[in-house]
Motif scaffolding. Sequence first.
Motif: not given
Length: 126
Positions: A1-14
């Motif tokens: 999940m973190r990899l997907w968030l990092a690849l899609n540049q989706f801020p973890l805070t949001l």
Amino acid sequence: MRLWLALNQFPLTLALILLFVGIIATLLICMMLWALQSRGPAEPIPGVAKAFGMRERDEGSYRVMLVETADGTVALPAPVRRDCRVGDRVVLRRTQTRVGAMYGLASCARGTPLNRPDPKRPPRVG
């Protein structure tokens, strides 16, 4: 999940904020459903229509009827498609919930009118 968030540049805070808001909304909906859960069958309550009026909401106005019962006066939304008038006998449905009683209109019987004009008399002018 973190990899997907990092690849899609989706801020973890949001993502965490959206998750928190979703959990809070789910809890509120569950609490509301629990509080309004019926605690038995609806019972009929006889009464007499005493008055009609209007109430305001953000969405607009709606018609309200006051019904005098043995327990006291109950105000509830009056359906337009039922031709209830002042003085008619009505039957309410009372459903007990965890937070109190909810009332709904079951029927409106044309009984002895209290304030209804006589249809055989001509209307009064002036």
